[in-house]
Design a protein around this motif. Structure first.
Motif, PDB file in Angstrom:
ATOM      1  N   GLU A 235      -3.450   6.575 -18.121  1.00 25.15           N
ATOM      2  CA  GLU A 235      -2.604   5.784 -18.664  1.00 25.15           C
ATOM      3  C   GLU A 235      -1.236   5.504 -17.410  1.00 25.15           C
ATOM      4  N   ASN A 236      -1.136   7.068 -17.442  1.00 22.68           N
ATOM      5  CA  ASN A 236       0.260   6.571 -16.305  1.00 22.68           C
ATOM      6  C   ASN A 236       0.137   6.320 -14.819  1.00 22.68           C
ATOM      7  N   ALA A 237      -0.557   7.090 -14.091  1.00 20.36           N
ATOM      8  CA  ALA A 237      -1.189   6.759 -13.126  1.00 20.36           C
ATOM      9  C   ALA A 237      -1.311   4.939 -12.983  1.00 20.36           C
ATOM     10  N   ARG A 238      -2.629   4.572 -13.618  1.00 16.81           N
ATOM     11  CA  ARG A 238      -2.466   3.291 -14.349  1.00 16.81           C
ATOM     12  C   ARG A 238      -1.249   2.207 -13.713  1.00 16.81           C
ATOM     13  N   HIS A 239      -0.276   2.867 -14.753  1.00 20.78           N
ATOM     14  CA  HIS A 239       0.835   2.213 -14.197  1.00 20.78           C
ATOM     15  C   HIS A 239       1.647   2.047 -13.410  1.00 20.78           C
ATOM     16  N   ALA A 240       1.588   2.986 -12.928  1.00 26.35           N
ATOM     17  CA  ALA A 240       1.908   3.584 -11.306  1.00 26.35           C
ATOM     18  C   ALA A 240       1.339   2.785 -10.340  1.00 26.35           C
ATOM     19  N   ASN A 241      -0.096   2.296 -10.737  1.00 27.40           N
ATOM     20  CA  ASN A 241      -0.576   1.506  -9.696  1.00 27.40           C
ATOM     21  C   ASN A 241      -0.433   0.487  -9.773  1.00 27.40           C
ATOM     22  N   VAL A 242      -0.563  -0.191 -10.719  1.00 25.25           N
ATOM     23  CA  VAL A 242       0.185  -1.892 -11.132  1.00 25.25           C
ATOM     24  C   VAL A 242       1.613  -2.028 -10.640  1.00 25.25           C
ATOM     25  N   ALA A 243       2.229  -0.945 -10.896  1.00 21.72           N
ATOM     26  CA  ALA A 243       3.878  -1.619  -9.996  1.00 21.72           C
ATOM     27  C   ALA A 243       3.691  -1.424  -9.114  1.00 21.72           C
ATOM     28  N   ALA A 244       2.773  -0.734  -8.005  1.00 25.59           N
ATOM     29  CA  ALA A 244       2.974  -0.462  -6.804  1.00 25.59           C
ATOM     30  C   ALA A 244       2.487  -1.785  -6.032  1.00 25.59           C
ATOM     31  N   GLN A 245       0.569  -2.362  -7.040  1.00 19.70           N
ATOM     32  CA  GLN A 245       0.581  -3.791  -6.092  1.00 19.70           C
ATOM     33  C   GLN A 245       1.363  -4.833  -6.809  1.00 19.70           C
ATOM     34  N   GLU A 246       2.674  -4.747  -7.912  1.00 14.58           N
ATOM     35  CA  GLU A 246       3.623  -5.681  -8.292  1.00 14.58           C
ATOM     36  C   GLU A 246       4.338  -5.923  -5.941  1.00 14.58           C
ATOM     37  N   ILE A 247       4.809  -5.210  -6.329  1.00 14.92           N
ATOM     38  CA  ILE A 247       5.827  -4.314  -4.582  1.00 14.92           C
ATOM     39  C   ILE A 247       4.884  -4.889  -3.639  1.00 14.92           C
ATOM     40  N   ALA A 248       3.408  -4.823  -3.848  1.00 12.14           N
ATOM     41  CA  ALA A 248       2.446  -4.765  -2.615  1.00 12.14           C
ATOM     42  C   ALA A 248       2.491  -6.854  -2.050  1.00 12.14           C
ATOM     43  N   SER A 249       3.189  -7.132  -3.507  1.00 13.32           N
ATOM     44  CA  SER A 249       2.569  -8.883  -3.445  1.00 13.32           C
ATOM     45  C   SER A 249       3.460  -8.991  -2.761  1.00 13.32           C
ATOM     46  N   GLY A 250       4.540  -8.490  -2.158  1.00 12.21           N
ATOM     47  CA  GLY A 250       5.567  -9.430  -1.457  1.00 12.21           C
ATOM     48  C   GLY A 250       5.777  -8.650  -0.180  1.00 12.21           C
ATOM     49  N   CYS A 251       5.058  -7.849   0.429  1.00 20.91           N
ATOM     50  CA  CYS A 251       5.364  -7.310   1.181  1.00 20.91           C
ATOM     51  C   CYS A 251       3.841  -7.465   2.914  1.00 20.91           C
ATOM     52  N   GLY A 252       3.730  -8.428   2.361  1.00 23.92           N
ATOM     53  CA  GLY A 252       2.436  -9.053   3.169  1.00 23.92           C
ATOM     54  C   GLY A 252       1.797  -8.141   4.644  1.00 23.92           C
ATOM     55  N   GLU A 253       2.284  -8.956   5.987  1.00 24.98           N
ATOM     56  CA  GLU A 253       1.973  -7.939   6.521  1.00 24.98           C
ATOM     57  C   GLU A 253       2.563  -7.310   7.435  1.00 24.98           C
ATOM     58  N   ARG A 254       3.777  -6.618   6.409  1.00 28.91           N
ATOM     59  CA  ARG A 254       4.307  -5.609   6.426  1.00 28.91           C
ATOM     60  C   ARG A 254       4.074  -4.725   6.180  1.00 28.91           C
ATOM     61  N   LEU A 255       3.267  -4.343   5.516  1.00 23.95           N
ATOM     62  CA  LEU A 255       2.365  -3.039   4.650  1.00 23.95           C
ATOM     63  C   LEU A 255       1.975  -2.221   6.330  1.00 23.95           C
ATOM     64  N   MET A 256       1.968  -1.230   6.056  1.00 21.13           N
ATOM     65  CA  MET A 256       1.582  -0.157   6.649  1.00 21.13           C
ATOM     66  C   MET A 256      -0.461   0.373   6.796  1.00 21.13           C
ATOM     67  N   HIS A 257      -0.509  -0.408   5.314  1.00 15.52           N
ATOM     68  CA  HIS A 257      -1.460   1.099   4.829  1.00 15.52           C
ATOM     69  C   HIS A 257      -1.793  -0.272   3.543  1.00 15.52           C
ATOM     70  N   PRO A 258      -3.251  -0.539   2.975  1.00 16.49           N
ATOM     71  CA  PRO A 258      -3.328  -1.156   2.255  1.00 16.49           C
ATOM     72  C   PRO A 258      -2.782  -0.148   1.225  1.00 16.49           C
ATOM     73  N   VAL A 259      -2.292  -0.470  -0.045  1.00 15.02           N
ATOM     74  CA  VAL A 259      -1.659  -0.049  -1.363  1.00 15.02           C
ATOM     75  C   VAL A 259      -3.342  -0.071  -2.351  1.00 15.02           C
ATOM     76  N   GLU A 260      -3.177   1.937  -2.507  1.00 15.68           N
ATOM     77  CA  GLU A 260      -4.912   2.070  -3.313  1.00 15.68           C
ATOM     78  C   GLU A 260      -4.374   2.812  -3.872  1.00 15.68           C
ATOM     79  N   ALA A 261      -3.054   3.721  -4.023  1.00 13.97           N
ATOM     80  CA  ALA A 261      -1.978   4.187  -4.831  1.00 13.97           C
ATOM     81  C   ALA A 261      -1.313   3.754  -5.734  1.00 13.97           C
ATOM     82  N   ASN A 262       0.079   4.548  -5.522  1.00  9.57           N
ATOM     83  CA  ASN A 262       1.585   4.430  -6.450  1.00  9.57           C
ATOM     84  C   ASN A 262       2.172   4.676  -5.180  1.00  9.57           C
ATOM     85  N   GLU A 263       1.564   4.318  -3.663  1.00 10.64           N
ATOM     86  CA  GLU A 263       2.513   4.108  -1.779  1.00 10.64           C
ATOM     87  C   GLU A 263       3.144   3.183  -1.442  1.00 10.64           C
TER      88      GLU A 263
END
Length: 347
Positions: A268-296
């Motif tokens: 439950e805790n990990a899913r929450h963190a992962n969802v939050a990471a995806q929320e941030i990733a939605s604004g990063c576009g091509e700036r992402l150095m690696h695909p977001v698969e966890a919480n970093e």
């Protein structure tokens, strides 16, 4: 949940997140006289609970830190004259202050891999083979005894079940142990659909030992060593005592681990963190150095852009000269994650 409204919006590290209320409650409930060390009723439950979680017989032991979990597990596989093959940016190489050499009495870390080569901190059998095949089988060179991998990796990448099976098969053919640093194991399992077995590999085609991370995921001071060869547990128990990690009131550590397992709080805790990471990733576009698969998230941005984010009260670490690292946690607020994603998109 603690109110953080007056503090900077924190994306520094999941290590800094508060203790989950259910963990506090479990520790209070453990505040009764019981047998000392690991002879208490709560510690006695760990083997069965982890065996149920992974669907195969295993042993679970508490320790206070992830460094101790990694090193004590590796010490069952590696002799002082041997070596541990790991990624060049693995936590045991970069961020554990020489602890592997200390716990393993001088055993060497044999580095391979390339975080910028597309795998994002993951190892493949081909990379390991290329590193160890040139090692001569004689007393003049350090012989590999084990492979250590990280799930999710230092760059937030997740090993798929097939990748784990290939590594496990390779390790068995070569006579090597396979250890998994699972500081963010829960985030990897959540990414894979919630299966602990998929995240660690199935019986006979998975890892031999696992450092099951709890502190980054809502615990206070407890991690677990999971040994899929229960006979190794006795050896680790002696090493845990010798290393100063057999705590007198171990029931409080066991209580934290059990609280994480109860009703799948760890997921439950990990899913929450992962969802939050995806929320941030939605604004990063091509700036992402690696695909977001966890919480970093690792995001390219200039020094001026980073300062602009800090001026908006976002707290995070620089990642080299031209990037930043953002880490979400079990308590990351949805509006903070959304605000950060929008702020990055606006840079």
């Amino acid at each position: 949940m603690t109110d953080h409204s007056s503090r900077p919006r924190p994306f520094l590290s999941d290590n800094a997140a508060p203790v989950h209320p259910r963990v506090w409650e479990a520790m209070r409930n453990a505040d009764l006289a019981d047998s000392p060390y690991d002879g208490d009723a709560l510690s006695a439950q760990l083997d069965e609970r982890f065996s149920d979680l992974f669907g195969r017989e295993c042993a679970g032991l508490w320790v206070a830190t992830g460094t101790a979990a990694n090193c004590l597990a590796l010490a069952t596989m590696v002799q002082p004259h041997g070596g541990v093959v790991c990624h060049e940016e693995a936590h045991i190489e970069v961020d554990e202050g020489g602890a592997p050499g200390f716990f393993l009495h001088g055993a060497k870390l044999v580095l391979c891999g390339d975080a910028h080569g597309g795998e994002g901190g993951k190892l493949t059998p081909e990379q390991v083979a290329a590193r160890i095949d040139p090692i001569r089988d004689d007393v003049h060179q350090v012989q590999p005894h084990a492979i250590a991998i990280t799930q999710a990796s230092e760059y937030g990448r997740v090993y798929r079940p097939g990748e784990l099976e290939r590594l496990a098969d390779f390790a068995k053919v070569r006579g090597l142990g396979l250890h998994m640093d699972g500081a963010r194991f829960a985030n990897a399992a959540a990414f894979l659909g919630g299966s602990a077995t998929q995240a660690a590999g199935a019986a006979a085609r998975g890892v031999d030992s696992l450092a099951f991370g709890c502190i980054k995921n809502g615990a206070m001071s407890a991690e677990a060593i999971v040994l899929f060869d229960p006979e190794q547990a006795d050896l680790v128990k002696y090493r845990r005592k010798r290393a100063g990690h057999l705590q007198c009131k171990g029931r409080y550590l066991a209580a934290q681990v059990l609280a994480m397992l109860d009703a799948d709080l760890w997921l439950e805790n990990a899913r929450h963190a992962n969802v939050a990471a995806q929320e941030i990733a939605s604004g990063c576009g091509e700036r992402l150095m690696h695909p977001v698969e966890a919480n970093e998230l690792f995001v390219t941005m200039s020094a001026n852009e980073r300062e602009a984010l800090r001026a908006q009260d976002f707290a995070f670490y620089d990642w080299g000269a031209d990037a930043a690292r953002f880490v979400t946690a079990w308590d990351t607020r949805e509006n903070d994650a959304r605000a950060l994603g929008k702020a990055i998109a606006a840079l």
